[in-house]
Design a protein around this motif. Structure first.
Motif, PDB file in Angstrom:
ATOM      1  N   THR A   1      36.369  22.276  50.453  1.00 32.04           N
ATOM      2  CA  THR A   1      36.146  22.678  49.073  1.00 32.04           C
ATOM      3  C   THR A   1      37.181  23.727  48.710  1.00 32.04           C
ATOM      4  O   THR A   1      37.438  24.651  49.490  1.00 32.04           O
ATOM      5  N   TYR A   2      37.746  23.610  47.508  1.00 33.53           N
ATOM      6  CA  TYR A   2      38.838  24.482  47.092  1.00 33.53           C
ATOM      7  C   TYR A   2      38.578  25.115  45.734  1.00 33.53           C
ATOM      8  O   TYR A   2      37.869  24.564  44.897  1.00 33.53           O
ATOM      9  N   ALA A   3      39.205  26.281  45.536  1.00 36.77           N
ATOM     10  CA  ALA A   3      39.305  26.918  44.230  1.00 36.77           C
ATOM     11  C   ALA A   3      40.763  26.816  43.820  1.00 36.77           C
ATOM     12  O   ALA A   3      41.660  27.041  44.632  1.00 36.77           O
ATOM     13  N   MET A   4      41.002  26.475  42.560  1.00 30.64           N
ATOM     14  CA  MET A   4      42.371  26.419  42.046  1.00 30.64           C
ATOM     15  C   MET A   4      42.750  27.806  41.545  1.00 30.64           C
ATOM     16  O   MET A   4      41.989  28.434  40.809  1.00 30.64           O
ATOM     17  N   LEU A   5      43.916  28.295  41.961  1.00 30.52           N
ATOM     18  CA  LEU A   5      44.420  29.586  41.510  1.00 30.52           C
ATOM     19  C   LEU A   5      45.203  29.373  40.217  1.00 30.52           C
ATOM     20  O   LEU A   5      46.078  28.516  40.144  1.00 30.52           O
ATOM     21  N   VAL A   6      44.856  30.158  39.191  1.00 26.56           N
ATOM     22  CA  VAL A   6      45.433  29.979  37.862  1.00 26.56           C
ATOM     23  C   VAL A   6      46.152  31.262  37.446  1.00 26.56           C
ATOM     24  O   VAL A   6      45.558  32.342  37.433  1.00 26.56           O
TER      25      VAL A   6
ATOM     26  N   LEU B   1      45.861  25.959  45.903  1.00 30.31           N
ATOM     27  CA  LEU B   1      44.435  25.787  46.142  1.00 30.31           C
ATOM     28  C   LEU B   1      44.023  26.737  47.259  1.00 30.31           C
ATOM     29  O   LEU B   1      44.738  26.893  48.244  1.00 30.31           O
ATOM     30  N   LEU B   2      42.864  27.370  47.103  1.00 30.60           N
ATOM     31  CA  LEU B   2      42.324  28.271  48.110  1.00 30.60           C
ATOM     32  C   LEU B   2      41.111  27.607  48.740  1.00 30.60           C
ATOM     33  O   LEU B   2      40.185  27.208  48.034  1.00 30.60           O
ATOM     34  N   ASP B   3      41.103  27.482  50.047  1.00 32.42           N
ATOM     35  CA  ASP B   3      39.981  26.859  50.758  1.00 32.42           C
ATOM     36  C   ASP B   3      38.776  27.798  50.710  1.00 32.42           C
ATOM     37  O   ASP B   3      38.817  28.907  51.246  1.00 32.42           O
ATOM     38  N   VAL B   4      37.711  27.372  50.036  1.00 29.12           N
ATOM     39  CA  VAL B   4      36.480  28.164  49.931  1.00 29.12           C
ATOM     40  C   VAL B   4      35.311  27.441  50.601  1.00 29.12           C
ATOM     41  O   VAL B   4      34.152  27.729  50.323  1.00 29.12           O
ATOM     42  N   THR B   5      35.619  26.526  51.503  1.00 35.80           N
ATOM     43  CA  THR B   5      34.585  25.785  52.226  1.00 35.80           C
ATOM     44  C   THR B   5      33.654  26.767  52.919  1.00 35.80           C
ATOM     45  O   THR B   5      34.104  27.650  53.646  1.00 35.80           O
ATOM     46  N   GLY B   6      32.373  26.628  52.687  1.00 33.09           N
ATOM     47  CA  GLY B   6      31.383  27.475  53.330  1.00 33.09           C
ATOM     48  C   GLY B   6      31.153  28.824  52.663  1.00 33.09           C
ATOM     49  O   GLY B   6      30.311  29.589  53.113  1.00 33.09           O
TER      50      GLY B   6
ATOM     51  N   ARG C   1      37.748  27.608  39.571  1.00 29.87           N
ATOM     52  CA  ARG C   1      39.050  28.236  39.329  1.00 29.87           C
ATOM     53  C   ARG C   1      38.932  29.726  39.563  1.00 29.87           C
ATOM     54  O   ARG C   1      37.920  30.341  39.246  1.00 29.87           O
ATOM     55  N   PHE C   2      39.991  30.313  40.111  1.00 28.74           N
ATOM     56  CA  PHE C   2      40.127  31.764  40.196  1.00 28.74           C
ATOM     57  C   PHE C   2      41.323  32.135  39.322  1.00 28.74           C
ATOM     58  O   PHE C   2      42.398  31.547  39.461  1.00 28.74           O
TER      59      PHE C   2
END
Length: 98
Positions: free
Chosen positions: A29-34, A42-47, A90-91
């Motif tokens: 699972t990832y967050a997109m950096l904007v 993409l930042l891995d936010v798995t867990g 998104r972050f």
């Protein structure tokens, strides 16, 4: 978009520049950096818990205002539209710190 920005698009933060597979992996699972110096990564936010995601991140980068400093990213308010497979949120860039 300059050459550095093109290299970052679709890559996962923390992957080496010469990694043969720098993109997202299945079952992660990832967050997109904007915005800011890491825009498009993409930042891995798995867990990660909702509380951890809500706290935002300070990511080390040589591309910040202070080389070797950190770029600050915070979650956006409200729900984000779907961004693609495995991308949950998104972050948004909020500044740099030494």
């Amino acid at each position: 978009m300059n050459g550095d920005e093109q290299l970052l698009m679709g890559r996962v933060y923390g992957c080496d520049h010469d990694d043969p597979n720098p993109g997202p992996l299945p079952a992660r699972t990832y967050a997109m950096l904007v915005g800011g110096p890491l825009d498009g990564l993409l930042l891995d936010v798995t867990g990660w818990t909702a509380e951890e995601i809500g706290g935002g991140v300070a990511l080390s980068t040589e591309l910040s205002r202070w080389p070797g400093g950190r770029a600050l990213y915070d979650p956006g308010a409200g729900a984000s539209p779907p961004l693609g497979p495995g991308v949950a949120c998104r972050f948004y860039y909020s500044g740099d710190t030494p």
